[in-house]
Design a protein around this motif. Structure first.
Motif, PDB file in Angstrom:
ATOM      1  N   PHE A  53     -38.049 -59.740 -56.012  1.00 19.53           N
ATOM      2  CA  PHE A  53     -38.269 -61.093 -56.546  1.00 19.53           C
ATOM      3  C   PHE A  53     -39.768 -61.402 -56.486  1.00 19.53           C
ATOM      4  CE2 PHE A  53     -39.097 -63.493 -52.657  1.00 19.53           C
ATOM      5  CZ  PHE A  53     -38.539 -62.702 -51.684  1.00 19.53           C
ATOM      6  N   SER A  54     -40.196 -62.285 -57.382  1.00 19.64           N
ATOM      7  CA  SER A  54     -41.613 -62.665 -57.436  1.00 19.64           C
ATOM      8  C   SER A  54     -41.823 -63.904 -56.588  1.00 19.64           C
ATOM      9  CB  SER A  54     -42.035 -62.980 -58.880  1.00 19.64           C
ATOM     10  OG  SER A  54     -41.888 -61.815 -59.656  1.00 19.64           O
ATOM     11  N   THR A  55     -43.008 -63.947 -55.959  1.00 17.72           N
ATOM     12  CA  THR A  55     -43.366 -65.162 -55.215  1.00 17.72           C
ATOM     13  C   THR A  55     -43.994 -66.154 -56.193  1.00 17.72           C
ATOM     14  OG1 THR A  55     -45.514 -64.238 -54.672  1.00 17.72           O
ATOM     15  CG2 THR A  55     -43.722 -63.847 -53.113  1.00 17.72           C
ATOM     16  N   LYS A  56     -44.190 -67.381 -55.761  1.00 18.24           N
ATOM     17  CA  LYS A  56     -44.770 -68.393 -56.663  1.00 18.24           C
ATOM     18  C   LYS A  56     -45.945 -69.084 -55.982  1.00 18.24           C
ATOM     19  CE  LYS A  56     -42.854 -72.450 -56.816  1.00 18.24           C
ATOM     20  NZ  LYS A  56     -41.972 -73.591 -57.157  1.00 18.24           N
ATOM     21  N   ALA A  82     -39.783 -65.401 -44.848  1.00 18.13           N
ATOM     22  CA  ALA A  82     -40.898 -66.345 -44.899  1.00 18.13           C
ATOM     23  C   ALA A  82     -42.094 -65.628 -45.520  1.00 18.13           C
ATOM     24  CB  ALA A  82     -41.227 -66.823 -43.493  1.00 18.13           C
ATOM     25  N   ILE A  83     -42.760 -66.284 -46.458  1.00 15.86           N
ATOM     26  CA  ILE A  83     -43.929 -65.711 -47.147  1.00 15.86           C
ATOM     27  C   ILE A  83     -45.114 -66.629 -46.879  1.00 15.86           C
ATOM     28  CG2 ILE A  83     -44.899 -65.038 -49.385  1.00 15.86           C
ATOM     29  CD1 ILE A  83     -42.496 -63.353 -48.798  1.00 15.86           C
ATOM     30  N   GLY A  84     -46.193 -66.083 -46.261  1.00 13.69           N
ATOM     31  CA  GLY A  84     -47.407 -66.857 -46.005  1.00 13.69           C
ATOM     32  C   GLY A  84     -48.463 -66.511 -47.063  1.00 13.69           C
ATOM     33  N   ILE A  89     -49.973 -72.336 -48.182  1.00 15.96           N
ATOM     34  CA  ILE A  89     -48.550 -72.695 -48.140  1.00 15.96           C
ATOM     35  C   ILE A  89     -47.717 -71.545 -47.570  1.00 15.96           C
ATOM     36  CG2 ILE A  89     -47.888 -71.857 -50.459  1.00 15.96           C
ATOM     37  CD1 ILE A  89     -46.351 -74.618 -50.683  1.00 15.96           C
ATOM     38  N   ILE A  90     -46.581 -71.950 -46.972  1.00 13.00           N
ATOM     39  CA  ILE A  90     -45.571 -70.952 -46.544  1.00 13.00           C
ATOM     40  C   ILE A  90     -44.276 -71.330 -47.243  1.00 13.00           C
ATOM     41  CG2 ILE A  90     -44.158 -70.126 -44.602  1.00 13.00           C
ATOM     42  CD1 ILE A  90     -46.581 -70.692 -42.814  1.00 13.00           C
ATOM     43  N   TYR A  91     -43.666 -70.350 -47.956  1.00  7.73           N
ATOM     44  CA  TYR A  91     -42.342 -70.537 -48.549  1.00  7.73           C
ATOM     45  C   TYR A  91     -41.320 -69.758 -47.728  1.00  7.73           C
ATOM     46  CZ  TYR A  91     -44.306 -72.501 -52.849  1.00  7.73           C
ATOM     47  OH  TYR A  91     -44.943 -73.287 -53.762  1.00  7.73           O
ATOM     48  N   LYS A 102     -28.569 -64.747 -55.187  1.00  6.12           N
ATOM     49  CA  LYS A 102     -29.650 -65.536 -55.799  1.00  6.12           C
ATOM     50  C   LYS A 102     -30.695 -65.910 -54.750  1.00  6.12           C
ATOM     51  CE  LYS A 102     -30.438 -69.511 -58.773  1.00  6.12           C
ATOM     52  NZ  LYS A 102     -29.908 -70.798 -59.256  1.00  6.12           N
ATOM     53  N   LYS A 103     -31.983 -65.803 -55.136  1.00  6.33           N
ATOM     54  CA  LYS A 103     -33.074 -66.129 -54.202  1.00  6.33           C
ATOM     55  C   LYS A 103     -33.482 -67.579 -54.427  1.00  6.33           C
ATOM     56  CE  LYS A 103     -33.108 -61.656 -53.506  1.00  6.33           C
ATOM     57  NZ  LYS A 103     -31.905 -61.385 -54.293  1.00  6.33           N
ATOM     58  N   VAL A 104     -33.376 -68.383 -53.362  1.00 11.46           N
ATOM     59  CA  VAL A 104     -33.760 -69.796 -53.502  1.00 11.46           C
ATOM     60  C   VAL A 104     -34.719 -70.159 -52.382  1.00 11.46           C
ATOM     61  CG1 VAL A 104     -31.662 -70.543 -54.672  1.00 11.46           C
ATOM     62  CG2 VAL A 104     -31.712 -70.512 -52.187  1.00 11.46           C
ATOM     63  N   ILE A 105     -35.651 -71.079 -52.698  1.00  7.42           N
ATOM     64  CA  ILE A 105     -36.591 -71.552 -51.675  1.00  7.42           C
ATOM     65  C   ILE A 105     -35.873 -72.634 -50.871  1.00  7.42           C
ATOM     66  CG2 ILE A 105     -38.743 -72.814 -51.275  1.00  7.42           C
ATOM     67  CD1 ILE A 105     -39.804 -71.410 -53.822  1.00  7.42           C
ATOM     68  N   CYS A 106     -35.753 -72.414 -49.562  1.00 14.66           N
ATOM     69  CA  CYS A 106     -35.040 -73.398 -48.728  1.00 14.66           C
ATOM     70  C   CYS A 106     -35.987 -74.195 -47.841  1.00 14.66           C
ATOM     71  CB  CYS A 106     -33.952 -72.716 -47.907  1.00 14.66           C
ATOM     72  SG  CYS A 106     -34.526 -71.353 -46.911  1.00 14.66           S
ATOM     73  N   ASN A 107     -37.209 -73.732 -47.638  1.00 13.69           N
ATOM     74  CA  ASN A 107     -38.214 -74.507 -46.882  1.00 13.69           C
ATOM     75  C   ASN A 107     -39.589 -74.214 -47.460  1.00 13.69           C
ATOM     76  OD1 ASN A 107     -36.090 -73.486 -44.711  1.00 13.69           O
ATOM     77  ND2 ASN A 107     -36.832 -75.476 -44.009  1.00 13.69           N
ATOM     78  N   LYS A 108     -40.482 -75.236 -47.390  1.00 16.81           N
ATOM     79  CA  LYS A 108     -41.893 -74.946 -47.662  1.00 16.81           C
ATOM     80  C   LYS A 108     -42.750 -75.785 -46.733  1.00 16.81           C
ATOM     81  CE  LYS A 108     -42.493 -78.018 -51.688  1.00 16.81           C
ATOM     82  NZ  LYS A 108     -42.923 -78.030 -53.102  1.00 16.81           N
TER      83      LYS A 108
END
Length: 1749
Positions: A53-56, A82-84, A89-91, A102-108
């Protein structure tokens, strides 16, 4: 640890495209890589790419390439990443558990600067570093972030410790900071830890240290508090570049650092406590390593590179395969990955304490892990992945593990059972038990959850063979102990742990209720029992009945059904429960009633609706009825009234059902009208109280609501008129009278005449009441009424009617009263006696029949005894003169005084047995004198002593004891009690006891211990007067130490130790006291000495004054000089006694001389006017110069003495010339002469004598010769010298005498020369007779010093032939002796030969003796035990001689237990058919078949040797006179047995011949008359078991156990042969003398047989073949036809026979071909040897192309 490249996960690109970060999931299933183009790639654990999956970006307006990913981490549950990012930002992405979710962002979490690194150590907690230097925490639960700590320097690296409880950050300024969420009790500091020389981009936190590296190409290991442990410097290595990243293994034992083209590996050495560098992994063209990620189980390491490549490496210390089923990978010293090779599942076994895992085993049907470390034990369940680590001290690997329970491991070690629950790191509990059979231990761990019970963990086990203990493992306490009368052989708790089943050896099944502590025997002859899984239903078998308890609460209700076989198991699943029963060869399933089983479970769970639903489906049986009852009771308790109504309906309790139905209608109506619970309405509550028969409660509920009518209606409905009328009276109800009338009418209608009569009586109508009473059969009430009313008594007919009714109703007393009242005493007395109304009877008899009174009294007494009114009976017995009965009654009633009174009136024999019982009572009341008197009267003095002993009345006890006890027993008794008294502080009493038993020493010790010295001295003086003074002295010392000086003085003086007293006062500075004591007690001079010491302590003029006062001045001066206190002596003499000064100087000089201060002493001697003393002093110390100096200066007369002394010194130093000169100067030549003589220097002595004292020369010469003769040794040299002088002077006779006198034990050569010289001189110069005498004298002396040849030559010179021969013989010169005898005197040739033989024999020189006398030599070899030489020599003789000695040697070896060497002898030399050898062959055979360790492939050559020897013997027997004899037949049988054994060993070496080996073991059973029966059956049984023939194994091993018992008992009489009827296995076999199988193996067999017999799945019948006979039997029982045994298996050949040339030898074709095929495939040399032997034995092989090569 080593790195091995496995695969490339992502291929590198041509340019820079670095992998920015990588991460492994916690569950090891996923691996994520983030590439330079900000895409996250997801791989599975095998390295296959499965997703991406791609980060944003934080804001799309800056474009997709506006940031880089700098940190990435999986959540602890592996479902999020977690992606720093550098765009502040951290997603947190939710990626799910499955691929493709499905990949969903649950925290940022938005930050103020770029995220540089990131970790996710714990649930909800993400830790990250920022470019501005802060380290922050993001909480995914609250979606908030906060700062942990801040620095001013860019965070370059972030890592966690192994547990994830601490973090470590590295900063651009080289700072390393540590922070703990929980330091886990380590006490390590937080905050700035280290200042590294460069930015620590490569940072790793291992178990024992922190490893940091960076651009300076140095790797530094820091300790826990930041000190440098080690440095690895690569700055001078041109191949090395900067270190960019580092990773520690999950176990913290290894660290890998990445740089250019290289991975450096470091391993921690626990033994040396340092990091050791392993060989680095160098990969050309890898370029810089930018990221490292280590799989959580430690087995894989991934490295990302600058060019975008990702490489995967395998990490392990070592790898091994376990039983070809599991792969063990040691990824660190304390971490092992266990992989199931068939299923691919993996388990990570890790020591939480970091201990090194030593050995991993997989046990328990390959499901459970067991591993040891130095201090812990690791256990695990591979199926559920539950692992435990418990503290465990190694016990040498003696533990036994049981894995029968899925939740808990049982470890048995040294009599202790330890339980470990899988998944728990603490032991569940441990108990002491010797019974480790899993059938005798039951553990239940939360197997069925129950209401109100969180944890339910219980254990039942055997304390001993008859006692069961039940333990609550949660609380660690005992909740039940069951003692049983016979041995328990099986036990099991139910799943809830409330009930325990156990079976005893008599096959009785018992149920024990743990809560009620009640035991019930529920079944006899129980052969199988088991709880149904998931329930409390019980299944058991009793003979041919299957018994099922569906409700274990009612054990009497059992469902029984008939079965034709044995229950072998239970199967539950698919909604049904089946009992598996073997009926013949088939297995039949009996289905249990699942509804009934489910009912119990529903009840336990409290789900009554479900329970009702189950019961609805069932037909009504006794079991179902019991369940409905249980449910009804529980439903009522729970107020579930509809269910209770349904239960009562089902049970047919119509009334209760109807009553509840009405109650439910009321409740429902109330609920509908008013809402809420209808069951709380007063009518419902009252009705429920009525249902429980609690009418008072119902009345109370009604009256509370003022429902009086309802309460009365209730009572009327129940016909409880009294309560109804009582309520009406209480409440003043208007219809009270009507109620009473209705009540009387109802009583009459319902025939309740008694109540009606009472009603009439209360209303005053007596006749009507009597009539009703009689009608109701209550004549007693009628009689009572008549007796109270005179007018009724007058009615004779009425009275007669009543008495008849009373007698008929056995109401005799009331009848008697009536008869007495109407004056009929005879009938009255009869009635009283019949009714046991003796009081009235006796009173009546006294008036009417006085003769009967005595009889009546005894009968009265008997009646009272029956009624247990013993005290009342006593007087009646006395009145009746029944003494024995009276005594018994008095004792029974505890009327002791009465008993004594009666006993004293009896004769001694009658009374003696009763006195002790009374005495015991008085002893308990402490009335000891009475008790003693009674014991004595009853001849029980010993009991009286015991009584006094227990009461502490020792004098009385002793007085009695001395009459009837041994003195030593009395002593023990008293000493014990005295010690008790001492503890209580009663010292005088204790003393009295000790002294009573003549142990005063113990009393003395007691007083000493408690410091009661006066008492102690008193006792010592009384009992040990000889030790009194020592005791005083000892006490004096103790008191002195305590500072009690006056008391100490008393004791010292009593001990006549005045000196000790004086010293005591001196040391305390009390001089006057010391002087007083010394003067009073110390004799003439003691006070002077004390005065001197006192003066010395004062010193100067004060001392002089004191001494003058005491008149001791001069004595003090002398004393000071005597005691070397010269300064004090000089001081005193200077102050008061000047005339004594020279004397003191002299004494001082002598003192200095003794001290070795000679110069000072010289000065003092001269001062004292004694120069001669100074001279003597120097002479004494051999300081001649000083002596001469002083002598010449102060005392010229002493000069000569000095010279003589100096000469003595020179002589001692052996300087004779100097001494001689000094003595001559001192004009003392005589002294010089004496000194020379003493020194043995005779030549010098002779010279001095000649020069200075010629008159004494001749006397000196004679003395010299005498002295030389005495001296030997050196004196001998003088003699030799003298002899030479005589010889030179021609005095040959004197020269010979002189030579003969030489006796020097130290020099034999000197003596030999002298004696030979003497002989030669005598032969040459002396007369023949003299020379002969000299030779005869010299010869024996030369022989004595070993010069035999010289002596012989001298003898031959004088023609003494016999003496010469004897000399040669004594010198063992046999050839010379023979030659002399032969040449000079042949008569002596035999004499020499005889001596030579004797010599060889005595010397044991058998080799030489062989040439002289072979038989004697062989016998000598035997005597000396040189058997090998004997046999070797005998081999060279004839066959008969050889076999005589072979037999002797074999017999010797057999006696020594060496049957194998004896067998080897006959293998080597053949086995002749001598009848006298038969016992040897039999004994070798017997020893061989009885010996252990022969049932294996390795034993083949031993069996082959036995077989070959027996074959050789049988071949020889055929040619001998013993052919076809009984012995011949026996040896043929032995040959067959040996062949079977050899073939079995050969077959055991090849897997495909295992069944052949088993058949041979079974065939050998038909020869148990020659073999040890127990060993044979054991080997047959174990072989059958090994190949799966369990029926045969069971029968043979059962027979083996019977045989072992028979061996123990010493008889075979009890053996049951039923299993072996119609077989050729013999019944009558010799009883083995000992057990051939060790105890451990016997126990193993016993357990197996017991298990199998419990399971009952085997049929206890030997297999049969087409003949209908036992398949291994040669003889068919039905026809008596005997089949030939197969040469390969020993089984009978029924078809496919292969015949051999020799008759009677054949083989089964299938077995033969199988054997040949095995040889062809395996090329086994031992099997080829078997074929070779068969070829020899059977006259060649059948026509097959087999060669032995």
């Amino acid at each position: 640890m080593q790195l091995k490249h496995l695969r490339t996960l992502l291929s590198p690109q041509d340019g820079a495209a670095k992998v920015t970060c990588m991460a492994w999931s916690q569950n090891n299933a996923k691996f994520a890589v983030c590439t330079v183009d900000r895409v996250v790639l997801l791989y599975d654990e095998h390295g296959e790419r499965r997703d991406k999956f791609s980060t944003k970006p934080a804001d799309m307006k800056y474009g997709r390439k506006s940031y880089m990913v700098k940190g990435m981490a999986f959540s602890p549950d592996s479902t999020k990443i977690a992606i720093g990012q550098t765009d502040n930002i951290i997603y947190v992405y939710k990626i799910g558990e499955d691929w493709g979710d499905k990949k969903v962002i649950c925290n940022k979490f938005i930050q103020t600067s770029a995220v540089t690194c990131l970790q996710w150590p714990a649930e909800y907690i993400i830790v990250f570093g920022l470019a501005e230097g802060k380290v922050r925490l993001a909480n995914t639960k609250t979606n908030k972030s906060s700062t942990i700590y801040g620095t001013d320097s860019y965070v370059v690296a972030l890592t966690t410790n192994c547990s994830g409880k601490g973090i470590l950050s590295g900063h651009a300024d080289g700072t390393i900071v540590r922070y703990f969420f929980d330091d886990e009790g380590s006490g390590e500091s937080q905050g700035k830890l280290v200042n590294h020389p460069c930015p620590p981009y490569a940072l790793a936190w291992a178990t024992n240290s922190i490893v940091a590296a960076g651009c300076d190409r140095r790797i530094v290991a820091y300790g826990k508090e930041g000190h440098v442990l080690q440095t690895f410097d690569y700055s001078r290595d041109p191949q090395e570049r900067e270190f960019t990243t580092a990773a520690a293994s999950p176990g913290g034992q290894s660290v890998v650092l990445g740089s250019y083209d290289r991975l450096r590996v470091f391993n921690w050495s626990p033994r040396r406590s340092i990091w050791e560098e392993a060989k680095p992994k160098e990969i050309a063209n890898l370029y810089t390593v930018t990221a490292l990620a280590w799989k959580r189980d430690g087995s894989r390491l991934c490295a990302g590179t600058l060019c975008g490549g990702v490489e995967q490496f395998d990490c392990c210390l070592r790898r091994s395969i376990y039983r070809n089923k599991f792969e063990l990978t040691y990824v660190g010293p304390s971490q092992v990955i266990v992989k199931n090779l068939s299923s691919g599942t993996r388990v990570v076994l890790k020591s939480h304490y970091g201990y090194e895992v030593e050995e991993v085993k997989i046990l328990g049907k390959e499901r459970y892990l067991v591993a040891h470390t130095s201090d812990t034990l690791l256990l695990g369940d591979l199926n559920t992945n539950r692992l435990s680590e418990i503290a465990w001290q190694g016990s040498g690997g003696n533990e036994k593990y049981f894995f029968e329970n899925e939740n808990v491991c049982m470890i048995f070690n040294a009599g202790e059972l330890t339980l470990v629950e899988y998944g728990s790191n603490d032991t569940l509990g441990s108990v002491r038990t010797e019974f480790m059979n899993p059938h005798l231990i039951s553990v239940r761990i939360n197997e069925r959850r129950q209401r109100g019970m969180e944890d339910n963990k219980k254990l039942a086990y055997l304390v001993d063979i008859k006692t069961i203990a039940v333990v609550d493992l949660m609380g660690g306490y005992n909740i039940g102990t069951i003692s049983h009368e016979s041995r328990v052989d099986w036990l099991e708790l139910n799943e809830t742990g409330h009930k325990l089943l156990f079976r005893d050896r008599k096959l009785r099944l018992h149920l024990y209720d743990i809560e009620n502590c009640s035991k019930t025997m529920i079944l006899n002859f129980c052969s199988y029992v088991q709880w149904v899984p998931g329930s409390d239903v019980l299944v058991a078998q009793n003979r041919n009945s299957l018994c099922v308890w569906y409700n274990i609460e009612a054990p009497e209700r059992v469902t029984m059904s008939s079965i034709r076989g044995d229950v072998v198991g239970l199967e539950r699943g698919g909604g049904k429960t089946e009992v598996m029963v073997t009926e013949g060869v088939t297995t039949v399933a009996y289905t249990l009633d699942e509804g009934l089983i489910e009912f119990g479970t529903a009840i336990d769970d409290g789900n009554y609706i479900r329970a009702t639903a189950f019961l609805e489906t069932l037909e009504m049986t006794p079991e179902t009825e019991a369940m409905w009852k249980t449910l009804s009771k529980l439903a009522l308790e729970a107020r579930q009234l509809h269910i209770a109504e349904r239960c009562f309906s089902a049970l047919g309790h119509v009334a209760k059902a109807r009553f509840l139905h009405e109650t439910n209608e009321i409740a429902d109506q109330v609920s509908r009208e008013y809402g809420g619970e209808g069951t709380d309405f007063y009518q419902v509550r009252a009705r429920l109280a009525m249902l429980e028969k609690n009418y008072k409660l119902a009345e109370m509920i009604f009256l509370e609501q003022n429902a009086v009518e309802e309460a009365m209606d209730m009572y009327q409905e129940l016909h409880r008129w009294d309560e109804c009328i009582a309520v009406a009276e209480a409440k003043g109800h208007p219809s009270l009278e009507k109620l009473r009338r209705d009540y009387y009418q109802w009583l009459m209608d319902t025939q309740q005449e008694e109540r009606a009569g009472e009603l009439q009586e209360s209303q005053g109508d007596g006749l009507a009441a009597i009539s009703l009473y009689l009608k109701a059969g209550l004549p007693a009430k009628a009689a009572r009424l008549v007796l109270t009313r005179e007018e009724l008594l007058a009615n004779t007919e009425l009275v007669e009617h009543i008495t008849t009714a009373l007698i008929k109703g056995e109401l005799y007393e009331r009848a008697g009263d009536l008869f007495e009242k109407i004056r009929n005493p005879q009938r009255a007395l009869e009635c009283y006696c019949k009714g046991n109304a003796f009081m009235k009877a006796v009173e009546l008899a006294r008036l009417a029949f006085p003769v009967e009174v005595v009889k009546l009294e005894e009968a009265w007494g008997d009646h009272l005894v029956q009624q247990k009114q013993l005290d009342a009976a006593i007087n009646h017995y006395i009145e009746a003169r029944c003494s024995i009965k009276a005594i018994e009654a008095a004792l029974g009633a505890r009327q002791w005084k009465k008993a004594i009174y009666i006993l004293d009136l009896q004769d001694r024999n009658t009374a003696s047995k009763y006195y002790p019982r009374v005495a015991q009572h008085y002893a308990s009341l402490q009335e000891y004198e009475i008790a003693e008197e009674l014991y004595t009267k009853g001849d029980r003095t010993k009991d009286a002593i015991d009584m006094y002993t227990q009461a502490g009345r020792w004098e009385q006890a002793h007085k009695l004891a001395m009459k009837c006890m041994r003195p030593e027993d009395v002593s023990v008794l008293y000493i014990t009690q005295a010690q008790e008294m001492e503890k209580q502080g009663k010292y005088r009493e204790a003393e009295r006891l000790y002294v009573t038993v003549e142990e005063p020493d113990l009393a003395i010790s007691m007083f000493k211990k408690h410091k009661l010295y006066d008492d102690m001295i008193r006792l010592v003086g009384k009992h040990h007067p000889d030790l009194l003074s020592d005791t005083h002295l000892h006490l004096g010392k103790e008191l002195e130490a305590e500072g009690r000086l006056q008391e100490a003085e008393y004791h010292y003086l009593e001990a006549q130790e005045w000196k000790a007293t004086v010293n005591m006062y001196r040391s305390s500075g009390l001089w006057e006291e010391a002087y007083r004591v010394a003067k009073a007690h110390g004799g003439a001079n003691a006070h002077k000495h004390v005065a001197y010491l006192w003066a010395k302590s004062l010193g100067g003029k004060a001392a002089v004054r004191l001494l003058n006062k005491l008149g001791l001045l001069e004595a003090a001066v002398d004393h000071a000089a005597d005691n070397c206190s010269f300064e004090f002596a000089f001081e005193l003499s200077r102050l008061a006694l000047k005339h004594k000064t020279p004397e003191i100087h002299l004494r001082y000089a002598m003192y200095l001389e003794d001290e070795g201060k000679f110069e000072d002493a010289e000065a003092e001697f001269i001062r004292a006017g004694k120069p001669k003393e100074a001279v003597l002093m120097f002479v004494h110390n051999q300081d001649w110069e000083a002596a001469q100096r002083v002598a010449e200066a102060h005392d010229p007369d002493s000069v000569a003495e000095v010279l003589i002394g100096q000469a003595r010194g020179a002589l001692e130093e052996k300087d004779f010339q100097k001494a001689e000169g000094l003595l001559l100067r001192a004009q003392r030549p005589g002294l010089a002469l004496n000194y020379y003589k003493e020194a043995g220097l005779w030549s010098d002595a002779l010279r001095i004598c000649k020069d200075y004292m010629p008159g004494q020369l001749e006397a000196l010469q004679e003395e010299y010769e005498r002295e030389a003769t005495k001296k030997g040794g050196r004196g001998m040299e003088g003699l030799v010298e003298q002899a030479r002088q005589w010889e030179q002077a021609g005095e040959y006779s004197r020269a010979v005498d002189c030579y003969l006198k030489v006796r020097d034990s130290g020099s034999s050569s000197l003596m030999e020369k002298c004696w030979v010289k003497a002989a030669e001189l005598s032969i040459k110069f002396l007369p023949p007779q003299r020379s002969l005498d000299v030779v005869r004298a010299v010869g024996p002396q030369l022989i004595g010093i070993g010069k035999h040849n010289v002596a012989a030559e001298l003898y031959l010179n004088q023609n003494l032939v016999k003496e010469a021969i004897d000399a040669f013989i004594e010198g063992e010169e046999w050839n010379k002796a023979k030659r002399v005898a032969k040449e000079l005197d042949p008569r002596y040739e035999d004499y020499v030969d005889q001596n030579y033989k004797e010599f060889l024999k005595n010397q044991g020189k058998v080799d030489s003796l062989v040439g002289v006398d072979v038989v004697a030599a062989l016998d000598l070899y035997v005597e000396q035990g040189q058997w090998d030489k004997c046999i070797e020599t005998a081999t060279k003789q004839n066959y008969k001689i050889l076999h005589k000695y072979v037999a002797l040697y074999a017999t010797h070896l057999i006696r020594e237990g060496g049957y194998a060497q004896a067998l080897a002898l006959y293998v080597q030399h053949g086995a002749p058919a001598n009848p006298q050898n038969f016992n040897i062959y039999k004994r070798i055979f017997t020893d061989m078949v009885s010996s252990p360790g022969t049932n294996n492939a390795e034993a083949y050559h031993s069996w082959a040797d036995l077989r070959d020897v027996l074959f050789n013997l049988c071949e020889n027997l055929v040619k001998s006179s013993e052919a076809n004899s009984v012995a011949h037949e026996e040896f043929e049988t032995m040959l067959l047995i040996a062949h079977y054994y050899a073939t079995r060993s050969a077959a055991q070496s090849i897997h495909q011949l295992q069944t052949v080996a088993a058949r041979l073991s079974i065939s050998l059973l038909r020869h148990t008359q020659l073999l040890p029966a127990d060993k044979a059956f054991y080997e047959a049984g174990t072989a059958a078991k090994a190949v799966g023939w369990e029926n045969m194994a069971f029968i043979f091993l059962n027979r083996f156990l019977d045989l072992t018992d028979a061996i123990e008992e010493g008889t075979l009489d009890a053996l049951d042969h039923s299993d072996f009827q119609d077989t050729d296995i013999p019944f009558e076999v010799p009883l083995p003398a000992k057990q051939h199988i060790p105890e451990a193996q016997r126990e193993e067999v016993r357990d197996w047989v017991l298990t199998v017999s419990m399971d009952q799945r085997l049929e206890q019948v030997l297999p049969r073949d087409e003949r209908g006979a036992y398949e291994a039997s040669l003889v068919a029982a039905s026809t008596g036809v005997r089949a030939l045994p197969c040469l390969i298996t020993g089984y009978p050949i029924l078809r496919n026979k292969i015949e051999f040339k020799r008759p009677g030898k054949a083989a089964n074709k299938d077995n033969w071909n199988k054997f040949l095929m095995a040889i062809k495939t395996s090329h086994s040399p031992v099997c080829q040897d078997v074929l070779k032997f068969i070829s020899q034995w059977c006259g060649g092989l059948p026509s097959t192309s087999f060669s032995f090569q």
